[in-house]
Design a protein around this motif. Structure first.
Motif, PDB file in Angstrom:
ATOM      1  N   THR A  30     -43.159  -9.363  -9.603  1.00 34.87           N
ATOM      2  CA  THR A  30     -43.337  -7.911  -9.710  1.00 34.87           C
ATOM      3  C   THR A  30     -44.566  -7.507  -8.901  1.00 34.87           C
ATOM      4  O   THR A  30     -45.487  -8.325  -8.716  1.00 34.87           O
ATOM      5  CB  THR A  30     -43.533  -7.478 -11.176  1.00 34.87           C
ATOM      6  OG1 THR A  30     -44.778  -8.026 -11.661  1.00 34.87           O
ATOM      7  CG2 THR A  30     -42.391  -7.962 -12.039  1.00 34.87           C
ATOM      8  N   PRO A  31     -44.642  -6.268  -8.427  1.00 37.64           N
ATOM      9  CA  PRO A  31     -45.814  -5.820  -7.665  1.00 37.64           C
ATOM     10  C   PRO A  31     -47.120  -5.977  -8.447  1.00 37.64           C
ATOM     11  O   PRO A  31     -48.149  -6.370  -7.888  1.00 37.64           O
ATOM     12  CB  PRO A  31     -45.502  -4.344  -7.367  1.00 37.64           C
ATOM     13  CG  PRO A  31     -44.013  -4.260  -7.413  1.00 37.64           C
ATOM     14  CD  PRO A  31     -43.584  -5.235  -8.472  1.00 37.64           C
ATOM     15  N   GLU A  32     -47.072  -5.676  -9.751  1.00 39.75           N
ATOM     16  CA  GLU A  32     -48.278  -5.793 -10.570  1.00 39.75           C
ATOM     17  C   GLU A  32     -48.711  -7.254 -10.706  1.00 39.75           C
ATOM     18  O   GLU A  32     -49.901  -7.571 -10.639  1.00 39.75           O
ATOM     19  CB  GLU A  32     -48.033  -5.204 -11.965  1.00 39.75           C
ATOM     20  CG  GLU A  32     -47.712  -3.727 -11.980  1.00 39.75           C
ATOM     21  CD  GLU A  32     -46.270  -3.409 -11.622  1.00 39.75           C
ATOM     22  OE1 GLU A  32     -45.972  -2.208 -11.417  1.00 39.75           O
ATOM     23  OE2 GLU A  32     -45.446  -4.350 -11.561  1.00 39.75           O
ATOM     24  N   GLY A  33     -47.731  -8.128 -10.856  1.00 48.99           N
ATOM     25  CA  GLY A  33     -48.039  -9.553 -10.972  1.00 48.99           C
ATOM     26  C   GLY A  33     -48.576 -10.123  -9.676  1.00 48.99           C
ATOM     27  O   GLY A  33     -49.507 -10.947  -9.684  1.00 48.99           O
ATOM     28  N   LEU A  34     -48.002  -9.700  -8.555  1.00 50.79           N
ATOM     29  CA  LEU A  34     -48.482 -10.175  -7.258  1.00 50.79           C
ATOM     30  C   LEU A  34     -49.911  -9.723  -7.013  1.00 50.79           C
ATOM     31  O   LEU A  34     -50.746 -10.495  -6.510  1.00 50.79           O
ATOM     32  CB  LEU A  34     -47.568  -9.680  -6.142  1.00 50.79           C
ATOM     33  CG  LEU A  34     -47.952 -10.102  -4.712  1.00 50.79           C
ATOM     34  CD1 LEU A  34     -47.965 -11.618  -4.582  1.00 50.79           C
ATOM     35  CD2 LEU A  34     -46.989  -9.493  -3.697  1.00 50.79           C
TER      36      LEU A  34
ATOM     37  N   PRO B 287     -60.175 -13.090 -11.577  1.00 48.15           N
ATOM     38  CA  PRO B 287     -59.811 -11.946 -12.423  1.00 48.15           C
ATOM     39  C   PRO B 287     -60.846 -11.733 -13.537  1.00 48.15           C
ATOM     40  O   PRO B 287     -61.399 -12.693 -14.081  1.00 48.15           O
ATOM     41  CB  PRO B 287     -58.457 -12.365 -12.998  1.00 48.15           C
ATOM     42  CG  PRO B 287     -57.906 -13.348 -12.008  1.00 48.15           C
ATOM     43  CD  PRO B 287     -59.087 -14.079 -11.483  1.00 48.15           C
ATOM     44  N   GLU B 288     -61.091 -10.480 -13.883  1.00 47.65           N
ATOM     45  CA  GLU B 288     -62.099 -10.165 -14.889  1.00 47.65           C
ATOM     46  C   GLU B 288     -61.591 -10.436 -16.302  1.00 47.65           C
ATOM     47  O   GLU B 288     -62.381 -10.578 -17.245  1.00 47.65           O
ATOM     48  CB  GLU B 288     -62.525  -8.705 -14.764  1.00 47.65           C
ATOM     49  CG  GLU B 288     -63.256  -8.420 -13.463  1.00 47.65           C
ATOM     50  CD  GLU B 288     -63.751  -6.996 -13.399  1.00 47.65           C
ATOM     51  OE1 GLU B 288     -63.493  -6.217 -14.360  1.00 47.65           O
ATOM     52  OE2 GLU B 288     -64.392  -6.643 -12.388  1.00 47.65           O
ATOM     53  N   SER B 289     -60.259 -10.497 -16.455  1.00 47.21           N
ATOM     54  CA  SER B 289     -59.689 -10.787 -17.770  1.00 47.21           C
ATOM     55  C   SER B 289     -58.241 -11.235 -17.614  1.00 47.21           C
ATOM     56  O   SER B 289     -57.555 -10.842 -16.662  1.00 47.21           O
ATOM     57  CB  SER B 289     -59.758  -9.554 -18.668  1.00 47.21           C
ATOM     58  OG  SER B 289     -59.125  -9.806 -19.910  1.00 47.21           O
ATOM     59  N   TYR B 290     -57.812 -12.056 -18.573  1.00 45.87           N
ATOM     60  CA  TYR B 290     -56.398 -12.448 -18.666  1.00 45.87           C
ATOM     61  C   TYR B 290     -55.747 -11.772 -19.864  1.00 45.87           C
ATOM     62  O   TYR B 290     -54.555 -11.945 -20.099  1.00 45.87           O
ATOM     63  CB  TYR B 290     -56.273 -13.967 -18.780  1.00 45.87           C
ATOM     64  CG  TYR B 290     -56.676 -14.678 -17.512  1.00 45.87           C
ATOM     65  CD1 TYR B 290     -55.747 -14.986 -16.528  1.00 45.87           C
ATOM     66  CD2 TYR B 290     -58.007 -15.014 -17.279  1.00 45.87           C
ATOM     67  CE1 TYR B 290     -56.113 -15.605 -15.353  1.00 45.87           C
ATOM     68  CE2 TYR B 290     -58.390 -15.647 -16.109  1.00 45.87           C
ATOM     69  CZ  TYR B 290     -57.446 -15.935 -15.146  1.00 45.87           C
ATOM     70  OH  TYR B 290     -57.818 -16.544 -13.971  1.00 45.87           O
ATOM     71  N   ASN B 291     -56.551 -11.019 -20.608  1.00 44.95           N
ATOM     72  CA  ASN B 291     -56.048 -10.338 -21.794  1.00 44.95           C
ATOM     73  C   ASN B 291     -55.431  -9.002 -21.383  1.00 44.95           C
ATOM     74  O   ASN B 291     -55.921  -7.916 -21.702  1.00 44.95           O
ATOM     75  CB  ASN B 291     -57.184 -10.120 -22.794  1.00 44.95           C
ATOM     76  CG  ASN B 291     -56.654  -9.799 -24.180  1.00 44.95           C
ATOM     77  OD1 ASN B 291     -55.433  -9.784 -24.411  1.00 44.95           O
ATOM     78  ND2 ASN B 291     -57.554  -9.531 -25.113  1.00 44.95           N
ATOM     79  N   ASN B 292     -54.334  -9.129 -20.649  1.00 44.36           N
ATOM     80  CA  ASN B 292     -53.604  -7.968 -20.158  1.00 44.36           C
ATOM     81  C   ASN B 292     -52.136  -8.358 -20.041  1.00 44.36           C
ATOM     82  O   ASN B 292     -51.758  -9.483 -20.377  1.00 44.36           O
ATOM     83  CB  ASN B 292     -54.173  -7.496 -18.809  1.00 44.36           C
ATOM     84  CG  ASN B 292     -54.349  -8.637 -17.824  1.00 44.36           C
ATOM     85  OD1 ASN B 292     -53.475  -9.498 -17.705  1.00 44.36           O
ATOM     86  ND2 ASN B 292     -55.473  -8.653 -17.116  1.00 44.36           N
ATOM     87  N   ALA B 293     -51.318  -7.436 -19.543  1.00 44.80           N
ATOM     88  CA  ALA B 293     -49.877  -7.695 -19.460  1.00 44.80           C
ATOM     89  C   ALA B 293     -49.572  -8.915 -18.600  1.00 44.80           C
ATOM     90  O   ALA B 293     -48.694  -9.728 -18.933  1.00 44.80           O
ATOM     91  CB  ALA B 293     -49.161  -6.452 -18.918  1.00 44.80           C
ATOM     92  N   GLN B 294     -50.314  -9.064 -17.493  1.00 51.29           N
ATOM     93  CA  GLN B 294     -50.062 -10.187 -16.581  1.00 51.29           C
ATOM     94  C   GLN B 294     -50.477 -11.518 -17.217  1.00 51.29           C
ATOM     95  O   GLN B 294     -49.754 -12.517 -17.110  1.00 51.29           O
ATOM     96  CB  GLN B 294     -50.810  -9.975 -15.260  1.00 51.29           C
ATOM     97  CG  GLN B 294     -50.226  -8.897 -14.374  1.00 51.29           C
ATOM     98  CD  GLN B 294     -50.476  -7.496 -14.914  1.00 51.29           C
ATOM     99  OE1 GLN B 294     -51.578  -7.191 -15.370  1.00 51.29           O
ATOM    100  NE2 GLN B 294     -49.460  -6.645 -14.855  1.00 51.29           N
TER     101      GLN B 294
END
Length: 454
Positions: free
Chosen positions: A253-257, A265-272
């Motif tokens: 997905t564009p957001e995942g890419l 990344p500043e956080s992994y606590n997100n949708a991705q």
């Protein structure tokens, strides 16, 4: 008595005096000559008594400059990595440079961790590989001046610079223009996808590799329904094979890419981040128990013993396909027609602490590697892999027709997450001991620790 004229007397005196001087000079010359000859005779006699004299060689033989480097021996196959490259260079530069290899029986992850130890003890070889796979350590080596900036050598050498694809050179160039990673020539050999066993696929009634992620999960279900383990995975190290699957799926997905293209990344606590953890957990539901607490060598053996139908890895595994498997092993891009690639991970660095002549030889070796890599691509792609294995022909087709390249997580994420968090929490996630949210929170803890330590 008849008197002589004055001028006659003076002339006669001058002539007599001249004759006397000549006679004296001749006597002195004769005495010196005799002394010289006598001395020479004595020297000759002495030399004769001592035996023959060896004539000194006027030319001093130039000594080969040795370039120390460490390469691994594949623990699974016993093959010496980069052996052909070393032999080709040593043959071409015999008499000038020789690469002196310390072959070690270690996994790639073990080698990378040992780089840190060798740096602390000042025992690094002149050329080090895989440095970009350790992003924080790599940048520390730049900051402390431990590796050479090769930008001048590369950019002023037309033959060298023109042999490097622009995307590769960009990947190896720092924001300030410095180049601390000697690039390979092409991204063509840096990509990862999925190797699959077409015989096991046929047993499950599957006649082609899935082209979408929905079809991929359906394929795994069909294989499992026919008693076939779909995936060869592992949890140790940086979780290489399962992370290839999971990050490729995330980048669909564009957001995942965009997330995959983010450095630190500043956080992994997100949708991705949650999607990544959920995909990892799902992947291990299609793997055998031996995948837990094991490294890639176990996954490799599971695949090439016929226990599992798929394994994710890169082009380099084509050389490790056993001869009897060359027609049954195939290669495909990830569903969605993408490959995982970061050619900068193949860049090699020159350590600064060596003499100028050794560093010069190291640079020559790296240039030789780049040009050889270009020749390999031209030779392979012109033949379309017609004389190689089926997977090699598949790879060429996949690379030429790929829709996009996904960055390798190992050049984007912090070292604590890769080297500690994944190895500790991935087995727990796979066994259901923790939830995907727990895994995400542990990943964020690695970010906090990384900031404190670096």
């Amino acid at each position: 008595m008849k008197r002589r004229k004055p001028e006659q007397t003076a002339t006669s005196f001058f002539r007599r005096n001249l004759r006397n001087r000549e006679t004296g000079a001749q006597r002195i010359f004769c005495r010196k000559t005799a002394a010289f000859l006598t001395g020479g005779l004595l020297v000759c006699l002495c030399l004769s008594a001592c035996g023959p004299v060896k004539e000194k060689t006027q030319k001093t033989e130039k000594k080969e400059v040795e370039i120390p480097i460490t390469f691994t021996v594949n623990p699974t196959t016993g093959k010496k990595n980069q052996q052909e490259l070393v032999e080709a260079f040593n043959q071409k530069y015999k008499g000038s440079y020789q690469v002196k290899v310390d072959w070690i029986m270690e996994t790639e992850d073990e080698y990378r961790q040992n780089l840190k130890r060798m740096n602390v003890t000042d025992q690094l070889p002149a050329v080090i590989t895989d440095l970009r796979m350790l992003p924080s350590f790599y940048h520390m080596m730049i900051t402390e001046g431990r590796i050479e900036d090769l930008s001048d050598e590369i950019r002023t050498d037309e033959e060298w610079s023109s042999s490097i694809e622009e995307v590769v050179l960009q990947g190896c160039t720092e924001p300030d223009g410095g180049i601390y990673l000697s690039p390979i020539s092409t991204a063509a050999f840096s990509c990862s996808g999925i190797f699959w066993n077409q015989e096991l696929f046929a047993q499950a009634g599957i006649d082609h590799f899935p082209t979408t992620w929905e079809e991929f999960w359906e394929c795994c279900d069909k294989l499992q329904a026919h008693g076939i383990t779909p995936l060869a995975l592992h949890t140790e190290g940086t979780g290489w094979s399962p992370m290839l699957f999971a990050t490729a799926q995330l980048a669909s997905t564009p957001e995942g890419l965009a997330f995959m293209e983010t450095l630190y990344p500043e956080s992994y606590n997100n949708a991705q981040g949650r999607q990544l953890a959920e995909t990892l957990q799902k992947l291990f539901s299609y793997a055998g128990k031996e995948a837990l607490h094991s490294d890639f060598d176990v996954a490799y053996n599971d695949f090439f013993s016929g226990k599992a139908a798929m394994v994710a890895n890169g082009y380099w595994m084509i050389d490790q396909i056993p001869a009897e498997w060359k027609d049954k092993v195939r290669f495909s891009a990830f569903p969605g027609n993408t490959l995982v690639s970061s050619p900068e991970t193949f860049g090699w660095s020159v350590v600064s602490g060596y003499s100028e002549e050794i560093k010069k030889g190291a640079v020559e070796f790296l240039k030789f590697r780049t040009l050889r890599n270009k020749q390999e691509k031209e030779r392979l792609f012109s033949s379309q892999g017609s004389t190689g294995k089926a997977a090699q022909q598949d790879y060429i087709q996949a690379y030429q027709n790929v829709s996009g390249l996904v960055p390798n997580y190992q050049v984007k994420w912090n070292s604590i997450l890769q080297e500690e968090t994944i190895g500790k929490y991935l087995p727990k996630l796979a066994e259901g001991e923790i939830t995907s949210q727990d895994f995400v929170e542990a990943s964020d803890e690695s970010i906090d620790r990384f900031r404190q330590e670096w």
